[in-house]
Structures are given as structure tokens and as C-alpha cells.
Design an enzyme around this catalytic site. Structure first.
Site, PDB file in Angstrom:
ATOM      1  N   LEU A 151       0.840  -1.200   0.000  1.00  0.00           N
ATOM      2  CA  LEU A 151       0.000   0.000   0.000  1.00  0.00           C
ATOM      3  C   LEU A 151       0.876   1.251   0.000  1.00  0.00           C
ATOM      4  O   LEU A 151       0.782   2.095   0.886  1.00  0.00           O
ATOM      5  CB  LEU A 151      -0.949   0.006   1.194  1.00  0.00           C
ATOM      6  CG  LEU A 151      -2.185   0.895   1.022  1.00  0.00           C
ATOM      7  CD1 LEU A 151      -3.166   0.256   0.047  1.00  0.00           C
ATOM      8  CD2 LEU A 151      -2.879   1.146   2.364  1.00  0.00           C
ATOM      9  N   GLY A 152       1.722   1.355  -1.018  1.00  0.00           N
ATOM     10  CA  GLY A 152       2.445   2.592  -1.257  1.00  0.00           C
ATOM     11  C   GLY A 152       1.574   3.550  -2.049  1.00  0.00           C
ATOM     12  O   GLY A 152       0.342   3.429  -2.071  1.00  0.00           O
ATOM     13  N   ARG A 153       2.210   4.491  -2.759  1.00  0.00           N
ATOM     14  CA  ARG A 153       1.449   5.477  -3.528  1.00  0.00           C
ATOM     15  C   ARG A 153       0.522   4.805  -4.537  1.00  0.00           C
ATOM     16  O   ARG A 153      -0.658   5.127  -4.644  1.00  0.00           O
ATOM     17  CB  ARG A 153       2.400   6.416  -4.278  1.00  0.00           C
ATOM     18  CG  ARG A 153       3.290   7.292  -3.422  1.00  0.00           C
ATOM     19  CD  ARG A 153       4.142   8.173  -4.333  1.00  0.00           C
ATOM     20  NE  ARG A 153       5.130   8.958  -3.618  1.00  0.00           N
ATOM     21  CZ  ARG A 153       6.378   8.577  -3.379  1.00  0.00           C
ATOM     22  NH1 ARG A 153       6.794   7.393  -3.796  1.00  0.00           N
ATOM     23  NH2 ARG A 153       7.211   9.368  -2.736  1.00  0.00           N
ATOM     24  N   ILE A 154       1.088   3.870  -5.300  1.00  0.00           N
ATOM     25  CA  ILE A 154       0.297   3.225  -6.348  1.00  0.00           C
ATOM     26  C   ILE A 154      -0.754   2.304  -5.745  1.00  0.00           C
ATOM     27  O   ILE A 154      -1.914   2.303  -6.166  1.00  0.00           O
ATOM     28  CB  ILE A 154       1.210   2.478  -7.330  1.00  0.00           C
ATOM     29  CG1 ILE A 154       2.085   3.482  -8.098  1.00  0.00           C
ATOM     30  CG2 ILE A 154       0.390   1.622  -8.288  1.00  0.00           C
ATOM     31  CD1 ILE A 154       3.137   2.847  -8.981  1.00  0.00           C
ATOM     32  N   SER A 173       0.987  -4.419   4.026  1.00  0.00           N
ATOM     33  CA  SER A 173       2.126  -3.544   3.810  1.00  0.00           C
ATOM     34  C   SER A 173       3.101  -3.770   4.950  1.00  0.00           C
ATOM     35  O   SER A 173       2.812  -4.526   5.888  1.00  0.00           O
ATOM     36  CB  SER A 173       1.657  -2.084   3.768  1.00  0.00           C
ATOM     37  OG  SER A 173       2.664  -1.238   3.258  1.00  0.00           O
ATOM     38  N   ARG A 174       4.279  -3.132   4.869  1.00  0.00           N
ATOM     39  CA  ARG A 174       5.263  -3.331   5.930  1.00  0.00           C
ATOM     40  C   ARG A 174       4.756  -2.862   7.278  1.00  0.00           C
ATOM     41  O   ARG A 174       5.181  -3.366   8.323  1.00  0.00           O
ATOM     42  CB  ARG A 174       6.569  -2.607   5.576  1.00  0.00           C
ATOM     43  CG  ARG A 174       7.383  -3.317   4.508  1.00  0.00           C
ATOM     44  CD  ARG A 174       8.614  -2.551   4.130  1.00  0.00           C
ATOM     45  NE  ARG A 174       8.294  -1.318   3.408  1.00  0.00           N
ATOM     46  CZ  ARG A 174       9.197  -0.514   2.865  1.00  0.00           C
ATOM     47  NH1 ARG A 174      10.482  -0.801   2.973  1.00  0.00           N
ATOM     48  NH2 ARG A 174       8.819   0.577   2.224  1.00  0.00           N
ATOM     49  N   ILE A 229       0.810  -5.414 -11.495  1.00  0.00           N
ATOM     50  CA  ILE A 229       1.307  -4.257 -12.246  1.00  0.00           C
ATOM     51  C   ILE A 229       2.632  -3.783 -11.644  1.00  0.00           C
ATOM     52  O   ILE A 229       3.060  -2.667 -11.912  1.00  0.00           O
ATOM     53  CB  ILE A 229       0.284  -3.100 -12.274  1.00  0.00           C
ATOM     54  CG1 ILE A 229      -0.310  -2.822 -10.885  1.00  0.00           C
ATOM     55  CG2 ILE A 229      -0.851  -3.439 -13.239  1.00  0.00           C
ATOM     56  CD1 ILE A 229       0.558  -2.102  -9.932  1.00  0.00           C
ATOM     57  N   ARG A 231       6.269  -5.786 -10.611  1.00  0.00           N
ATOM     58  CA  ARG A 231       7.386  -6.395 -11.317  1.00  0.00           C
ATOM     59  C   ARG A 231       7.105  -7.883 -11.434  1.00  0.00           C
ATOM     60  O   ARG A 231       6.494  -8.481 -10.547  1.00  0.00           O
ATOM     61  CB  ARG A 231       8.720  -6.192 -10.567  1.00  0.00           C
ATOM     62  CG  ARG A 231       9.286  -4.786 -10.635  1.00  0.00           C
ATOM     63  CD  ARG A 231       9.861  -4.506 -12.021  1.00  0.00           C
ATOM     64  NE  ARG A 231      10.609  -3.263 -12.078  1.00  0.00           N
ATOM     65  CZ  ARG A 231      10.115  -2.096 -12.457  1.00  0.00           C
ATOM     66  NH1 ARG A 231       8.833  -2.022 -12.792  1.00  0.00           N
ATOM     67  NH2 ARG A 231      10.868  -1.014 -12.489  1.00  0.00           N
ATOM     68  N   ASP A 255       0.521  -7.362 -16.247  1.00  0.00           N
ATOM     69  CA  ASP A 255       1.201  -6.355 -17.074  1.00  0.00           C
ATOM     70  C   ASP A 255       2.713  -6.535 -17.020  1.00  0.00           C
ATOM     71  O   ASP A 255       3.431  -5.872 -17.756  1.00  0.00           O
ATOM     72  CB  ASP A 255       0.822  -4.951 -16.588  1.00  0.00           C
ATOM     73  CG  ASP A 255       1.313  -3.854 -17.524  1.00  0.00           C
ATOM     74  OD1 ASP A 255       1.180  -4.016 -18.752  1.00  0.00           O
ATOM     75  OD2 ASP A 255       1.840  -2.833 -17.026  1.00  0.00           O
ATOM     76  N   GLU A 260      10.682 -10.465 -19.473  1.00  0.00           N
ATOM     77  CA  GLU A 260       9.938  -9.764 -20.523  1.00  0.00           C
ATOM     78  C   GLU A 260      10.912  -9.025 -21.439  1.00  0.00           C
ATOM     79  O   GLU A 260      11.986  -8.611 -21.001  1.00  0.00           O
ATOM     80  CB  GLU A 260       8.929  -8.792 -19.898  1.00  0.00           C
ATOM     81  CG  GLU A 260       9.533  -7.760 -18.952  1.00  0.00           C
ATOM     82  CD  GLU A 260       8.481  -6.924 -18.245  1.00  0.00           C
ATOM     83  OE1 GLU A 260       8.597  -5.688 -18.334  1.00  0.00           O
ATOM     84  OE2 GLU A 260       7.557  -7.478 -17.599  1.00  0.00           O
ATOM     85  N   HIS A 278       3.552  -4.660 -20.368  1.00  0.00           N
ATOM     86  CA  HIS A 278       4.185  -3.744 -19.414  1.00  0.00           C
ATOM     87  C   HIS A 278       3.927  -2.289 -19.819  1.00  0.00           C
ATOM     88  O   HIS A 278       4.840  -1.529 -20.100  1.00  0.00           O
ATOM     89  CB  HIS A 278       5.699  -4.003 -19.315  1.00  0.00           C
ATOM     90  CG  HIS A 278       6.295  -3.430 -18.060  1.00  0.00           C
ATOM     91  ND1 HIS A 278       7.445  -3.924 -17.504  1.00  0.00           N
ATOM     92  CD2 HIS A 278       5.909  -2.395 -17.251  1.00  0.00           C
ATOM     93  CE1 HIS A 278       7.754  -3.235 -16.410  1.00  0.00           C
ATOM     94  NE2 HIS A 278       6.825  -2.297 -16.239  1.00  0.00           N
TER      95      HIS A 278
END
Length: 312
Positions: A151-154, A173-174, A229, A231, A255, A260, A278
Site C-alpha cells: 500500500l504505497g502510492r500506487i 504492507s510493511r 502491475i 514487477r 502487465d 519480458e 508492461h
């Protein structure tokens, strides 16, 4: 020879801006450094880096005056940050400006896979609609529990979008975050057990390698969808392929992949995956904003000013 190298496959507007603003030299990839004359490499103070090739200590040592690696993208796991720190090389990235486009795509991919939008388009184009009638019923997302892994920015932006679709938000999240009532889970297995679907929004790198494990996929269960979305490395890809092939999860929308663009051909044989190249941040508007922020970091470094978005 310029003090600035722009390395990677840049859009024409970025190439022009690098040339006009810094007189930068352009290289297609990091491997091209080895063919540069030593006298030219010794002048380089900044590398504007775009791509996923490994930027390791040995590569940094080819540029003894290097002081900044300005990365194009929010993820900088291709850069050996520890090696950069050992050499007093700063590292920047381009956060925030791509958050909305990546979050949009994640939400759309989950809905598209649940509602079988690609299959619906194929049903019309193939003539099946006229010949066979309506396609099989698909599924709703409204009322389902979605687990956001990271749950970071994205991740936060994805959660906001999916909440608007009527989904119940859970996350891992951490640490626990301040949220509008979203439910925190201390580990990814517990999150998968509580959720109907998962969206992976982790940073890449060694710490998140295979973070979504076979155990997490088992906990998600046979009715679950997973969206990635982040890595390709954040999911145990062999375990994911096995789960998709055996039907121990319902499907995936991806994605990002390992290796890749030469992805595992097993994905291509599956009818329960939505595959994308991607393209999370791949809009003209966002890529232009990413390029501007990358160059702002370069300009700040050359002017001896504080870097805009330093990560190391």
C-alpha cells in the site's frame, strides 16, 4: 563529450530535450559503454537511465566521475543501489507522476478479467454472437473483497479506484497505514485468505522476490483473480503458472513478467489470463512527465542543488 549520458530507448521528445538542455550523448543500452573511448567515459558525471538492464558496480566503474544515476521510472530495482552508495553515486527515480495511469490500468485489468471484456470483443468479431447467441455469463467485482499487496502510492491509488467499484478493501504492507477503514493484514497469506482477489503493487528487488508465493496463491483459492502491475519478480511465476493451469485460482491479469518481453510461452496457451505488454505508465502524458522529472533531477545535480526525488 558531454557530462551527461542518456542511456536507453527514449522517445524523440526526450532525446531532443536531453540534447538541447544538456548537450547529452545518447546510447541505446548500457552495453554500449564498453565501446566508448576511456577519455569520453571519464568525463561523464550523470547517467539518465531508462530500461531494465542490470546497472551494477562493474558498469559504474566504467564511469569513474559518475555522481548521479537518474532513473526513468518509479522502480529502480535494476540499479545496484548498494554499489552506488559505496561509490558516492546518488540515485533518483520518477515517482508520483505515473501513479494515476498505473492505478487506472490495474483497476481496469481486474474489471476486464472479471467481466471477460477481451473474450467479449472476440465473441463479436468471430461471429459467435450471431451464430451462437450470448457468450457465457461472467462475474461482477462489486461486493468482493480485494487485497492490495503493497500500500504505497500506487497501491493506495488502486484501492481508491476499486473502492469506487464497490469492493471491500484489504491490504498488506510493511506497517499499518492510516486508511478510510481498510483492513490491514500482517502477512500476505493472511491477506489472501481474507480476500477474494489480489492486486500486487510491490516495489521490485531482492526483498520482494517471489513475495506472492505458492502458499499465497493457495490461500487465494479457486475463485480468486490476481492482478500484477508491479514487477514480474514479485510473484513466484512457476507457482502462478501451475495455479492457472490447474485451475486452483480462477485467473490472472498481468502487465509484468519475468524475462519480458520474452515471456514464458506457457502463458500464451492459457485462456484464463489477460496479458499486457508492461504498459502501466505507457501514456504520452505520463511518459512526458516522467522525462521532465528525470531531467529536473539531472539539472539539479549539475547545479549543485537538492535532488528532486532522491532514493539513495
Amino acid at each position: 563529450m558531454s557530462e551527461v549520458l542518456a542511456i536507453g530507448e527514449y522517445q524523440p521528445w526526450d532525446e531532443t530535450a536531453f540534447a538541447e538542455e544538456f548537450g547529452a550523448a545518447l546510447l541505446q543500452d548500457l552495453a554500449a559503454l564498453t565501446s566508448m573511448p576511456e577519455s569520453e567515459r571519464n568525463r561523464v558525471r550523470v547517467v539518465a537511465h531508462k530500461g531494465h538492464a542490470r546497472f551494477d558496480g562493474a558498469t559504474m566503474d566504467l564511469l569513474p566521475q559518475l555522481g548521479l544515476i537518474a532513473n526513468f521510472g518509479v522502480g529502480y530495482d535494476a540499479i545496484d543501489v548498494a554499489a552506488a552508495q559505496e561509490r558516492n553515486i546518488a540515485v533518483t527515480n520518477t515517482p508520483d507522476v505515473l501513479t494515476d495511469d498505473v492505478a487506472d490500468l490495474a483497476a481496469v485489468m481486474l474489471v476486464a478479467q472479471a467481466r471477460q471484456l477481451v473474450q467479449g470483443s472476440d465473441w463479436v468479431r468471430s461471429g459467435n454472437w450471431g451464430a451462437q447467441g450470448p457468450m457465457p455469463l461472467n462475474r461482477t467485482v462489486r461486493g468482493r473483497k480485494v487485497g492490495i499487496v503493497g500500500l504505497g502510492r500506487i497501491g493506495h491509488a488502486i484501492a481508491q479506484r476499486l473502492a469506487a467499484f464497490g469492493m471491500e478493501i484489504h491490504y498488506h504492507s510493511r506497517s499499518e497505514k492510516e486508511t478510510p477503514g481498510w483492513r490491514y493484514h500482517a502477512d500476505p497469506v493472511a491477506l489472501a485468505e481474507a480476500a477474494d482477489d489480489l492486486v500486487v503493487a510491490l516495489v521490485g528487488g531482492p526483498e520482494t522476490e517471489g513475495y506472492v508465493s505458492a502458499e499465497v496463491l493457495k490461500a487465494l483459492g479457486s475463485d480468486g483473480l490476481i492482478v500484477n502491475i508491479s514487477r514480474g519478480s514479485t510473484i513466484d511465476e512457476d507457482a502462478l503458472l501451475g495455479a492457472l493451469e490447474k485451475g486452483t485460482i480462477r485467473g490472472a491479469a498481468l502487465d509484468v513478467f519475468r524475462n519480458e518481453p520474452g515471456i514464458d510461452p506457457r502463458f500464451l496457451a492459457l485462456d484464463n489470463v489477460l496479458l499486457q505488454p508492461h504498459q502501466g505508465s505507457a501514456t504520452i502524458e505520463t511518459r512526458q512527465a516522467m522525462g521532465r522529472l528525470q531531467r529536473e533531477n539531472v539539472a539539479a545535480f549539475l547545479a549543485g542543488e537538492a535532488l528532486k526525488t532522491r532514493v539513495a
